[in-house]
Motif scaffolding. Structure first.
Motif, PDB file in Angstrom:
ATOM      1  N   VAL A   1      -6.562  -7.552  -7.434  1.00  0.00           N
ATOM      2  CA  VAL A   1      -7.289  -6.314  -7.225  1.00  0.00           C
ATOM      3  C   VAL A   1      -8.771  -6.593  -7.453  1.00  0.00           C
ATOM      4  O   VAL A   1      -9.158  -7.167  -8.462  1.00  0.00           O
ATOM      5  CB  VAL A   1      -6.821  -5.219  -8.207  1.00  0.00           C
ATOM      6  N   ILE A   2      -9.571  -6.199  -6.509  1.00  0.00           N
ATOM      7  CA  ILE A   2     -11.020  -6.254  -6.673  1.00  0.00           C
ATOM      8  C   ILE A   2     -11.452  -4.868  -7.131  1.00  0.00           C
ATOM      9  O   ILE A   2     -11.062  -3.864  -6.533  1.00  0.00           O
ATOM     10  CB  ILE A   2     -11.713  -6.628  -5.349  1.00  0.00           C
ATOM     11  N   ASP A   3     -12.222  -4.796  -8.213  1.00  0.00           N
ATOM     12  CA  ASP A   3     -12.602  -3.504  -8.785  1.00  0.00           C
ATOM     13  C   ASP A   3     -13.133  -2.517  -7.751  1.00  0.00           C
ATOM     14  O   ASP A   3     -12.829  -1.340  -7.791  1.00  0.00           O
ATOM     15  CB  ASP A   3     -13.642  -3.687  -9.898  1.00  0.00           C
ATOM     16  N   ALA A   4     -13.921  -2.977  -6.810  1.00  0.00           N
ATOM     17  CA  ALA A   4     -14.523  -2.090  -5.814  1.00  0.00           C
ATOM     18  C   ALA A   4     -13.527  -1.651  -4.736  1.00  0.00           C
ATOM     19  O   ALA A   4     -13.801  -0.730  -3.979  1.00  0.00           O
ATOM     20  CB  ALA A   4     -15.725  -2.777  -5.166  1.00  0.00           C
ATOM     21  N   TYR A   5     -12.384  -2.313  -4.650  1.00  0.00           N
ATOM     22  CA  TYR A   5     -11.375  -2.017  -3.627  1.00  0.00           C
ATOM     23  C   TYR A   5     -10.005  -1.864  -4.294  1.00  0.00           C
ATOM     24  O   TYR A   5      -9.065  -2.583  -3.981  1.00  0.00           O
ATOM     25  CB  TYR A   5     -11.325  -3.136  -2.586  1.00  0.00           C
ATOM     26  N   LYS A   6      -9.867  -0.929  -5.205  1.00  0.00           N
ATOM     27  CA  LYS A   6      -8.654  -0.810  -6.027  1.00  0.00           C
ATOM     28  C   LYS A   6      -7.369  -0.586  -5.234  1.00  0.00           C
ATOM     29  O   LYS A   6      -6.306  -1.005  -5.647  1.00  0.00           O
ATOM     30  CB  LYS A   6      -8.828   0.303  -7.053  1.00  0.00           C
ATOM     31  N   GLU A   7      -7.442   0.088  -4.097  1.00  0.00           N
ATOM     32  CA  GLU A   7      -6.233   0.384  -3.323  1.00  0.00           C
ATOM     33  C   GLU A   7      -5.829  -0.764  -2.394  1.00  0.00           C
ATOM     34  O   GLU A   7      -4.759  -0.743  -1.803  1.00  0.00           O
ATOM     35  CB  GLU A   7      -6.415   1.657  -2.487  1.00  0.00           C
ATOM     36  N   LEU A   8      -6.662  -1.764  -2.260  1.00  0.00           N
ATOM     37  CA  LEU A   8      -6.421  -2.856  -1.325  1.00  0.00           C
ATOM     38  C   LEU A   8      -5.548  -3.929  -1.972  1.00  0.00           C
ATOM     39  O   LEU A   8      -5.858  -4.441  -3.039  1.00  0.00           O
ATOM     40  CB  LEU A   8      -7.762  -3.465  -0.900  1.00  0.00           C
ATOM     41  N   ILE A   9      -4.447  -4.252  -1.324  1.00  0.00           N
ATOM     42  CA  ILE A   9      -3.581  -5.333  -1.804  1.00  0.00           C
ATOM     43  C   ILE A   9      -3.944  -6.598  -1.039  1.00  0.00           C
ATOM     44  O   ILE A   9      -3.943  -6.612   0.192  1.00  0.00           O
ATOM     45  CB  ILE A   9      -2.097  -4.994  -1.600  1.00  0.00           C
ATOM     46  N   LEU A  10      -4.280  -7.630  -1.781  1.00  0.00           N
ATOM     47  CA  LEU A  10      -4.695  -8.897  -1.181  1.00  0.00           C
ATOM     48  C   LEU A  10      -3.611  -9.949  -1.382  1.00  0.00           C
ATOM     49  O   LEU A  10      -2.922  -9.950  -2.398  1.00  0.00           O
ATOM     50  CB  LEU A  10      -6.003  -9.380  -1.811  1.00  0.00           C
ATOM     51  N   ARG A  11      -3.492 -10.834  -0.458  1.00  0.00           N
ATOM     52  CA  ARG A  11      -2.542 -11.928  -0.566  1.00  0.00           C
ATOM     53  C   ARG A  11      -3.316 -13.236  -0.680  1.00  0.00           C
ATOM     54  O   ARG A  11      -4.416 -13.360  -0.178  1.00  0.00           O
ATOM     55  CB  ARG A  11      -1.640 -11.965   0.645  1.00  0.00           C
ATOM     56  N   GLY A  12      -2.719 -14.176  -1.357  1.00  0.00           N
ATOM     57  CA  GLY A  12      -3.381 -15.455  -1.530  1.00  0.00           C
ATOM     58  C   GLY A  12      -2.381 -16.556  -1.788  1.00  0.00           C
ATOM     59  O   GLY A  12      -1.171 -16.352  -1.716  1.00  0.00           O
ATOM     60  N   LYS A  13      -2.901 -17.702  -2.118  1.00  0.00           N
ATOM     61  CA  LYS A  13      -2.055 -18.865  -2.369  1.00  0.00           C
ATOM     62  C   LYS A  13      -2.618 -19.619  -3.567  1.00  0.00           C
ATOM     63  O   LYS A  13      -3.814 -19.872  -3.642  1.00  0.00           O
ATOM     64  CB  LYS A  13      -2.060 -19.761  -1.139  1.00  0.00           C
ATOM     65  N   VAL A  14      -1.741 -19.949  -4.517  1.00  0.00           N
ATOM     66  CA  VAL A  14      -2.143 -20.738  -5.680  1.00  0.00           C
ATOM     67  C   VAL A  14      -2.344 -22.175  -5.227  1.00  0.00           C
ATOM     68  O   VAL A  14      -1.457 -22.791  -4.639  1.00  0.00           O
ATOM     69  CB  VAL A  14      -1.088 -20.668  -6.801  1.00  0.00           C
ATOM     70  N   LEU A  15      -3.532 -22.708  -5.487  1.00  0.00           N
ATOM     71  CA  LEU A  15      -3.856 -24.080  -5.114  1.00  0.00           C
ATOM     72  C   LEU A  15      -3.687 -25.046  -6.278  1.00  0.00           C
ATOM     73  O   LEU A  15      -3.302 -26.190  -6.097  1.00  0.00           O
ATOM     74  CB  LEU A  15      -5.291 -24.158  -4.577  1.00  0.00           C
ATOM     75  N   GLU A  16      -4.000 -24.547  -7.489  1.00  0.00           N
ATOM     76  CA  GLU A  16      -3.915 -25.401  -8.669  1.00  0.00           C
ATOM     77  C   GLU A  16      -3.688 -24.528  -9.890  1.00  0.00           C
ATOM     78  O   GLU A  16      -4.287 -23.462 -10.024  1.00  0.00           O
ATOM     79  CB  GLU A  16      -5.221 -26.183  -8.822  1.00  0.00           C
ATOM     80  N   ALA A  17      -2.811 -24.962 -10.788  1.00  0.00           N
ATOM     81  CA  ALA A  17      -2.535 -24.226 -12.024  1.00  0.00           C
ATOM     82  C   ALA A  17      -2.738 -25.157 -13.205  1.00  0.00           C
ATOM     83  O   ALA A  17      -2.215 -26.267 -13.231  1.00  0.00           O
ATOM     84  CB  ALA A  17      -1.112 -23.691 -12.023  1.00  0.00           C
TER      85      ALA A  17
END
Length: 110
Positions: A1-17
């Motif tokens: 969640v980006i604070d300025a876009y609270k309703e927006l669901i974003l998808r991503g990929k973990v590259l390194e943990a």
């Protein structure tokens, strides 16, 4: 969640943990890529919070972590007795109950 876009669901990929966990705030460093829509603007100083889903289960019973006492017991509302449960998956807020309770048993915070 980006604070300025609270309703927006974003998808991503973990590259390194990174394997080290901060014991104070129970966090770990992760490097990830996030897919941002063209309409989303990000600026220096904006914060992002992410939840990494490692598994999903349907029809599970979960209880709030603060209802657990002695690390494995819950207080039954009707009798006041402490009942031991078998814990499953958990996060900072909830604990999955594998055995010892069902949805018909009401519990109270100890």
């Amino acid at each position: 969640v980006i604070d300025a876009y609270k309703e927006l669901i974003l998808r991503g990929k973990v590259l390194e943990a990174y394997p080290r966990i901060n014991q104070v705030n129970k966090t770990s460093k992760i490097i990830a890529s996030i897919e941002l829509p063209v309409s989303v603007n990000v600026y220096s100083g904006m914060s992002v919070e992410g939840n990494i889903i490692i598994a999903e289960r349907k029809n599970t019973l979960v209880i709030p972590r603060e209802f657990l006492t002695e690390n494995k017991k819950v207080k039954i509302k009707s009798s006041g007795e402490l009942k031991e449960i078998k814990r499953g998956a958990e996060d900072l807020q909830f604990i999955e109950v594998l055995e010892g309770l069902d949805e018909s048993i009401e519990i109270v915070k100890p």
